[in-house]
Write a protein that holds these residues in place. Structure first.
Motif, PDB file in Angstrom:
ATOM      1  N   TRP A  70       6.147  28.296  -0.681  1.00 53.42           N
ATOM      2  CA  TRP A  70       4.754  28.453  -0.245  1.00 53.42           C
ATOM      3  C   TRP A  70       3.866  27.573  -1.117  1.00 53.42           C
ATOM      4  O   TRP A  70       4.141  27.363  -2.291  1.00 53.42           O
ATOM      5  CB  TRP A  70       4.286  29.899  -0.403  1.00 53.42           C
ATOM      6  N   PRO A  71       2.749  27.080  -0.563  1.00 54.31           N
ATOM      7  CA  PRO A  71       1.818  26.268  -1.378  1.00 54.31           C
ATOM      8  C   PRO A  71       0.995  27.135  -2.330  1.00 54.31           C
ATOM      9  O   PRO A  71       0.807  28.323  -2.096  1.00 54.31           O
ATOM     10  CB  PRO A  71       0.925  25.607  -0.329  1.00 54.31           C
ATOM     11  N   ASP A  72       0.532  26.507  -3.430  1.00 54.81           N
ATOM     12  CA  ASP A  72      -0.372  27.153  -4.381  1.00 54.81           C
ATOM     13  C   ASP A  72      -1.518  26.174  -4.611  1.00 54.81           C
ATOM     14  O   ASP A  72      -1.493  25.353  -5.523  1.00 54.81           O
ATOM     15  CB  ASP A  72       0.375  27.468  -5.685  1.00 54.81           C
ATOM     16  N   THR A  73      -2.516  26.257  -3.754  1.00 55.35           N
ATOM     17  CA  THR A  73      -3.588  25.247  -3.720  1.00 55.35           C
ATOM     18  C   THR A  73      -4.314  25.133  -5.050  1.00 55.35           C
ATOM     19  O   THR A  73      -4.574  24.022  -5.535  1.00 55.35           O
ATOM     20  CB  THR A  73      -4.592  25.580  -2.600  1.00 55.35           C
ATOM     21  N   ASP A  74      -4.621  26.299  -5.683  1.00 56.75           N
ATOM     22  CA  ASP A  74      -5.423  26.224  -6.912  1.00 56.75           C
ATOM     23  C   ASP A  74      -4.562  26.143  -8.175  1.00 56.75           C
ATOM     24  O   ASP A  74      -5.074  26.092  -9.284  1.00 56.75           O
ATOM     25  CB  ASP A  74      -6.384  27.412  -7.014  1.00 56.75           C
ATOM     26  N   GLY A  75      -3.241  26.123  -7.988  1.00 56.47           N
ATOM     27  CA  GLY A  75      -2.341  25.914  -9.117  1.00 56.47           C
ATOM     28  C   GLY A  75      -2.364  26.999 -10.170  1.00 56.47           C
ATOM     29  O   GLY A  75      -2.029  26.741 -11.329  1.00 56.47           O
ATOM     30  N   ASP A  76      -2.720  28.201  -9.784  1.00 49.64           N
ATOM     31  CA  ASP A  76      -2.788  29.277 -10.777  1.00 49.64           C
ATOM     32  C   ASP A  76      -1.515  30.121 -10.842  1.00 49.64           C
ATOM     33  O   ASP A  76      -1.459  31.154 -11.501  1.00 49.64           O
ATOM     34  CB  ASP A  76      -3.981  30.186 -10.513  1.00 49.64           C
ATOM     35  N   GLY A  77      -0.462  29.678 -10.144  1.00 52.50           N
ATOM     36  CA  GLY A  77       0.794  30.419 -10.166  1.00 52.50           C
ATOM     37  C   GLY A  77       0.876  31.527  -9.148  1.00 52.50           C
ATOM     38  O   GLY A  77       1.888  32.223  -9.078  1.00 52.50           O
TER      39      GLY A  77
END
Length: 466
Positions: free
Chosen positions: A314-321
């Motif tokens: 799955w994508p993590d757009t804001d990169g916060d895990g």
């Protein structure tokens, strides 16, 4: 009397032969060939005979030995260690006990003219081979009857015999025995007859020709292996067909004879990918990225991803895990524990306010129970905690130095946990709160004065940075 002797002899043979069709064993028949010796001396009579077993082994003076093959016998196994034997012997008698010189009193061998000796005997014997648990030595004891002719005059006898066989192999052995013959007519003397020779066993049935007699063959009509009691192993995998789930394809014992071609621990018949090593959880198919999705069903076989997304991450757009599907703030980096949203900590003033309330928490002396009026203070703290639902706090208990150090440590821990328990009971998530006791280790005032000790008896609330 002569007719009575013949009748007894015939009766003994008929009784023995009537049981010869009982349950047999492998090689139920045996043929014995050998020589015999007749000794009429040690049979309990007066001269020329002598006392029982006297000079029993005096071969030179008393034994009449026929030097060629002079005894032939056929034996048939009955059951439970019993065997019937019928045999015949010939001999020539020239020694008949001992004579005493009437003048000198000296004894010497009593010589007679060569008397012809013939006998036909039948006996049932019992083998002690199983009792002594030996494969080579077979002692036996028997009883029977027969008819013996001495110089063409015959009479019936009642016989008892003791012997020993030594088996060289399964079919060939050496036999020695000694038989006592008690005559029923006065004109035939009681006597001993000894014999020695070789024994050949034969006659077992092997229907399927696999070298294992039907008696011991668990599959008597199907050729098999000795290791499997005569049952076959068609695929030669060491597992007999009756226990082999795949009898025509060589396999492994752990799979009851079925193969595992790719060596992954899943037998081929249950393996969805029988030519490629895989995982048991995936029915033998591989999972290169270890995401639990078989490579054949994985749209991203080299990149781990959930089955719900066909094996792709799955994508993590804001990169916060926190994956977008679980992120309540997908476009703003946040905290994993806060579902991907930023944690909003209370201001310093709010934390100071909490500690102001905490100083008003009063306990019963030496106990962790609250004094009357403390509930209002704790309720005010609950309101503040609920205003900042993402913040985490540590609750610390402290005491003065009065009493033992270990007692103070335990009391501080109980008081810190009493505050935490109250907050949890009133709606504050337990994961947000920790409780620690420091006893008398962190004073904020002198323990030598009453006011100082009062200052040191306290509860503190600290914000846990995330």
């Amino acid at each position: 009397m002569k007719n009575l002797s013949r009748l007894l002899f015939v009766s003994v043979l008929l009784v023995c032969f009537s049981t010869s069709n009982a349950q047999d064993k492998n090689n139920p028949w045996a043929l014995s060939l050998g020589t015999n010796a007749v000794d009429a001396y040690p049979v309990g009579e007066d001269l020329p005979q002598g006392p029982y077993f006297d000079e029993y082994f005096n071969v030179t003076d008393h034994w009449n030995i026929f030097p060629t093959i002079s005894r032939i016998a056929v034996s048939r196994y009955l059951s439970d260690g019993f065997t019937f034997t019928a045999g015949g012997t010939i001999n020539s008698i020239d020694k008949f006990g001992t004579r005493r010189d009437p003048v000198t009193g000296e004894e010497s061998t009593n010589s007679v003219n060569d008397l012809t000796y013939y006998s036909l005997d039948g006996a049932v014997s019992y083998s002690f081979q199983e009792l002594i648990n030996s494969k080579k030595f077979e002692p036996f004891l028997g009883v029977g009857g027969g008819y013996t002719w001495l110089d063409n005059v015959g009479a019936g006898t009642l016989n008892g015999n003791l012997g020993l066989r030594f088996w060289i192999n399964e079919k060939l052995g050496v036999e020695v025995q000694s038989m006592y013959k008690h005559a029923f007519e006065d004109y035939l003397p009681k006597h001993f007859q000894h014999s020695a020779g070789i024994v050949f066993k034969f006659g077992g049935t092997d229907t399927d020709g696999d070298g294992i007699y039907d008696q011991d063959d668990a599959c008597p009509e199907e050729a098999g292996l000795e290791i499997f009691n005569g049952c076959p192993d068609s695929d030669n995998d060491g597992i007999q067909d009756s226990k082999d789930d795949c009898p025509n394809t060589a396999g492994l014992a752990e799979f009851n004879g079925c193969p595992d071609g790719d060596g992954d621990g899943i037998m081929d018949k249950d393996d969805k990918c029988p030519t490629v090593a895989g995982l048991k959880a995936l029915m033998g198919c591989p999972d290169a990225d270890g995401d639990g999705v078989a490579d054949g069903d994985d749209n991203c076989p080299n990149e781990a991803g959930p089955a719900a997304n066909n094996g792709c991450p799955w994508p993590d757009t804001d990169g916060d895990g926190v994956l977008d599907k679980d992120d309540k703030c997908p476009n703003e980096a946040g905290d994993v524990a806060n579902n991907g949203c930023p944690v909003v900590d209370p201001p310093v003033e709010v934390v100071k306010s909490l500690n102001t309330y905490a100083r008003d928490i009063l306990f019963d002396t030496g106990k962790s129970s609250f004094k009357k009026g403390t509930d209002e203070v704790l309720e005010a703290m609950v309101v503040i905690f609920k205003e900042y639902p993402d913040a985490k706090f540590s609750i610390e208990g402290h005491t003065d130095s009065t009493g033992s150090k270990s007692g103070n440590q335990a009391l501080s821990e109980r008081r810190a946990n009493a505050v935490r328990d109250y907050l949890i009971a009133n709606g504050i998530n337990a994961d947000r709160l920790t409780a620690t006791g420091y006893g008398e280790d962190k004073p904020i005032a002198s323990n030598s004065t009453r006011d100082g000790r009062k200052e040191n008896r306290r509860v503190e609330v600290n914000l846990v940075k995330q």
